[in-house]
Design a protein around this motif. Structure first.
Motif, PDB file in Angstrom:
ATOM      1  N   ALA A   1       0.272  11.226  -8.801  1.00 47.80           N
ATOM      2  CA  ALA A   1      -0.810  11.467  -9.756  1.00 47.80           C
ATOM      3  C   ALA A   1      -1.603  12.718  -9.394  1.00 47.80           C
ATOM      4  O   ALA A   1      -1.977  13.506 -10.268  1.00 47.80           O
ATOM      5  N   LYS A   2      -1.860  12.912  -8.097  1.00 52.65           N
ATOM      6  CA  LYS A   2      -2.589  14.114  -7.673  1.00 52.65           C
ATOM      7  C   LYS A   2      -1.780  15.368  -7.971  1.00 52.65           C
ATOM      8  O   LYS A   2      -2.334  16.396  -8.393  1.00 52.65           O
ATOM      9  N   ASN A   3      -0.474  15.293  -7.779  1.00 52.61           N
ATOM     10  CA  ASN A   3       0.386  16.435  -8.087  1.00 52.61           C
ATOM     11  C   ASN A   3       0.384  16.751  -9.581  1.00 52.61           C
ATOM     12  O   ASN A   3       0.639  17.895  -9.985  1.00 52.61           O
ATOM     13  N   ALA A   4       0.085  15.726 -10.390  1.00 55.66           N
ATOM     14  CA  ALA A   4       0.021  15.917 -11.843  1.00 55.66           C
ATOM     15  C   ALA A   4      -1.375  16.342 -12.298  1.00 55.66           C
ATOM     16  O   ALA A   4      -1.616  16.501 -13.502  1.00 55.66           O
ATOM     17  N   GLY A   5      -2.304  16.487 -11.355  1.00 57.03           N
ATOM     18  CA  GLY A   5      -3.636  16.985 -11.685  1.00 57.03           C
ATOM     19  C   GLY A   5      -4.711  15.931 -11.857  1.00 57.03           C
ATOM     20  O   GLY A   5      -5.818  16.250 -12.316  1.00 57.03           O
ATOM     21  N   PHE A   6      -4.427  14.690 -11.484  1.00 54.23           N
ATOM     22  CA  PHE A   6      -5.414  13.615 -11.634  1.00 54.23           C
ATOM     23  C   PHE A   6      -6.117  13.336 -10.300  1.00 54.23           C
ATOM     24  O   PHE A   6      -5.528  13.469  -9.227  1.00 54.23           O
ATOM     25  N   ASP A   7      -7.363  12.924 -10.384  1.00 55.53           N
ATOM     26  CA  ASP A   7      -8.165  12.574  -9.217  1.00 55.53           C
ATOM     27  C   ASP A   7      -7.916  11.102  -8.898  1.00 55.53           C
ATOM     28  O   ASP A   7      -8.687  10.222  -9.285  1.00 55.53           O
ATOM     29  N   ALA A   8      -6.836  10.841  -8.194  1.00 57.18           N
ATOM     30  CA  ALA A   8      -6.368   9.459  -7.983  1.00 57.18           C
ATOM     31  C   ALA A   8      -6.771   8.925  -6.625  1.00 57.18           C
ATOM     32  O   ALA A   8      -6.817   9.659  -5.639  1.00 57.18           O
ATOM     33  N   PHE A   9      -7.054   7.618  -6.582  1.00 60.97           N
ATOM     34  CA  PHE A   9      -7.355   6.949  -5.321  1.00 60.97           C
ATOM     35  C   PHE A   9      -7.065   5.467  -5.472  1.00 60.97           C
ATOM     36  O   PHE A   9      -6.871   4.950  -6.581  1.00 60.97           O
ATOM     37  N   ILE A  10      -7.028   4.766  -4.327  1.00 59.36           N
ATOM     38  CA  ILE A  10      -6.669   3.353  -4.306  1.00 59.36           C
ATOM     39  C   ILE A  10      -7.923   2.481  -4.245  1.00 59.36           C
ATOM     40  O   ILE A  10      -8.849   2.767  -3.464  1.00 59.36           O
ATOM     41  N   VAL A  11      -7.952   1.433  -5.049  1.00 58.33           N
ATOM     42  CA  VAL A  11      -8.944   0.375  -4.901  1.00 58.33           C
ATOM     43  C   VAL A  11      -8.193  -0.922  -4.657  1.00 58.33           C
ATOM     44  O   VAL A  11      -7.141  -1.172  -5.239  1.00 58.33           O
ATOM     45  N   GLN A  12      -8.713  -1.743  -3.749  1.00 59.42           N
ATOM     46  CA  GLN A  12      -8.053  -3.001  -3.424  1.00 59.42           C
ATOM     47  C   GLN A  12      -8.834  -4.145  -4.032  1.00 59.42           C
ATOM     48  O   GLN A  12     -10.023  -4.307  -3.779  1.00 59.42           O
ATOM     49  N   GLU A  13      -8.165  -4.934  -4.842  1.00 59.15           N
ATOM     50  CA  GLU A  13      -8.828  -6.053  -5.525  1.00 59.15           C
ATOM     51  C   GLU A  13      -7.941  -7.286  -5.474  1.00 59.15           C
ATOM     52  O   GLU A  13      -6.728  -7.190  -5.484  1.00 59.15           O
TER      53      GLU A  13
ATOM     54  N   GLN B   1       0.821  -1.205   0.000  1.00 57.10           N
ATOM     55  CA  GLN B   1       0.000   0.000   0.000  1.00 57.10           C
ATOM     56  C   GLN B   1       0.857   1.258   0.000  1.00 57.10           C
ATOM     57  O   GLN B   1       0.471   2.280  -0.570  1.00 57.10           O
ATOM     58  N   ASN B   2       2.056   1.178   0.608  1.00 52.86           N
ATOM     59  CA  ASN B   2       2.933   2.350   0.615  1.00 52.86           C
ATOM     60  C   ASN B   2       3.312   2.771  -0.801  1.00 52.86           C
ATOM     61  O   ASN B   2       3.364   3.968  -1.119  1.00 52.86           O
ATOM     62  N   ASN B   3       3.587   1.791  -1.656  1.00 55.51           N
ATOM     63  CA  ASN B   3       3.923   2.107  -3.044  1.00 55.51           C
ATOM     64  C   ASN B   3       2.726   2.719  -3.765  1.00 55.51           C
ATOM     65  O   ASN B   3       2.880   3.655  -4.565  1.00 55.51           O
ATOM     66  N   ALA B   4       1.537   2.182  -3.493  1.00 57.02           N
ATOM     67  CA  ALA B   4       0.333   2.730  -4.107  1.00 57.02           C
ATOM     68  C   ALA B   4       0.079   4.157  -3.618  1.00 57.02           C
ATOM     69  O   ALA B   4      -0.289   5.040  -4.400  1.00 57.02           O
ATOM     70  N   ASP B   5       0.279   4.392  -2.322  1.00 58.10           N
ATOM     71  CA  ASP B   5       0.108   5.739  -1.772  1.00 58.10           C
ATOM     72  C   ASP B   5       1.047   6.735  -2.446  1.00 58.10           C
ATOM     73  O   ASP B   5       0.656   7.874  -2.733  1.00 58.10           O
ATOM     74  N   ALA B   6       2.271   6.305  -2.693  1.00 59.50           N
ATOM     75  CA  ALA B   6       3.240   7.195  -3.339  1.00 59.50           C
ATOM     76  C   ALA B   6       2.795   7.559  -4.753  1.00 59.50           C
ATOM     77  O   ALA B   6       2.936   8.715  -5.187  1.00 59.50           O
ATOM     78  N   LEU B   7       2.229   6.580  -5.474  1.00 60.32           N
ATOM     79  CA  LEU B   7       1.764   6.860  -6.830  1.00 60.32           C
ATOM     80  C   LEU B   7       0.532   7.766  -6.808  1.00 60.32           C
ATOM     81  O   LEU B   7       0.381   8.633  -7.684  1.00 60.32           O
ATOM     82  N   VAL B   8      -0.332   7.580  -5.829  1.00 60.04           N
ATOM     83  CA  VAL B   8      -1.495   8.465  -5.690  1.00 60.04           C
ATOM     84  C   VAL B   8      -1.041   9.908  -5.513  1.00 60.04           C
ATOM     85  O   VAL B   8      -1.560  10.831  -6.157  1.00 60.04           O
ATOM     86  N   THR B   9      -0.057  10.113  -4.658  1.00 62.20           N
ATOM     87  CA  THR B   9       0.464  11.470  -4.434  1.00 62.20           C
ATOM     88  C   THR B   9       1.042  12.051  -5.716  1.00 62.20           C
ATOM     89  O   THR B   9       0.775  13.217  -6.059  1.00 62.20           O
TER      90      THR B   9
END
Length: 254
Positions: free
Chosen positions: A242-254, A232-240
């Motif tokens: 993506a948000k800094n790049a202007g995207f509405d990013a969030f995590i889904v767990q599947e 999840q830490n890696n996913a959190d880093a990518l969310v940050t």
């Protein structure tokens, strides 16, 4: 097995509060469905029912009756506020004690940790769904639909997900829910569309900014994902990122 009854407020001919191009009935259903998904995918020994799973009218009495007939251990009613204020507040029936107030504290605190809302406090009120349910019950008011700052947050999928996550974390604390073995992936999503062309367009924009975007068809929606991780830490880093790049990013767990 913990039996949790989730009640998305309003629906059908009853839109609830409206403002800034939003309807309460749609937002409460979005939060409730996201909450159900989190609890189903991530926790063991939890059984869930909802008062509605689509845009339909259900009376207040029918909501309480359904929870009582099922023998729910907890009733959670999700709402959006109105009246020109701002922030998050939660309600229990007046005069109740523990465990109802303890559950309220867990959920109230976790929503505020997960979502960027001002704290309007833990309160009590003589709402029918709190009065007529036979089990501990809570009603949450998730921002003000007629306040632009709150509405702008509620318009983003990532913020809806944050509200659902906060409710889930609070329920997990309140009922000591046990996590399922973690063999799933944390996927970073930046959009979901009914029309594939819209998803393709967003994916192209993400690729232009250096993200490895793909479009997947799931649950009748074209979803744009930019990464999948076991951590999840890696996913959190990518969310940050993506948000800094202007995207509405969030995590889904599947």
């Amino acid at each position: 097995m913990v039996k949790i009854f989730i009640d998305p407020g309003h629906g059908g001919t009853d839109p609830g509060a409206t403002g800034n191009g939003l309807q309460e009935k749609a937002l409460t259903l979005q939060i409730a469905l996201a909450l159900r998904t989190i609890l189903t995918n991530e926790y063991e020994d939890v059984s869930l029912r909802m008062s509605r799973t689509s845009d339909q009218f259900v009376s207040l009495d029918d909501r309480a009756d359904a929870a009582n007939s099922w023998g729910a251990d907890y009733f959670l009613s999700i709402h959006i506020n109105a009246g020109g204020g701002t922030g998050f507040e939660s309600y229990v029936y007046p005069g109740v004690g523990s465990p109802t107030t303890t559950y309220q504290s867990h959920i109230h605190g976790e929503v505020l940790k997960a979502a960027d809302f001002a704290d309007r406090g833990k309160k009590s009120a003589n709402f029918l769904v709190l009065r007529e349910t036979a089990m501990p019950a809570l009603l949450t008011e998730n921002g003000f639909i007629d306040t632009a700052a709150d509405a702008n947050k509620l318009k983003t999928a990532s913020f809806i997900q944050s509200l659902a996550r906060g409710h889930a974390n609070g329920l997990a604390q309140a009922f000591n829910l046990k996590k399922k073995p973690s063999d799933s992936l944390y996927k970073v999503q930046i959009g979901a569309f009914k029309v594939k062309a819209n998803a393709d367009s967003l994916a192209s924009s993400a690729k232009a900014k250096g993200f490895n975007a793909i479009v997947l068809l799931k649950d009748s929606l074209y979803k744009v994902q930019i990464g999948a991780f076991s951590s999840q830490n890696n996913a959190d880093a990518l969310v940050t990122k993506a948000k800094n790049a202007g995207f509405d990013a969030f995590i889904v767990q599947e």
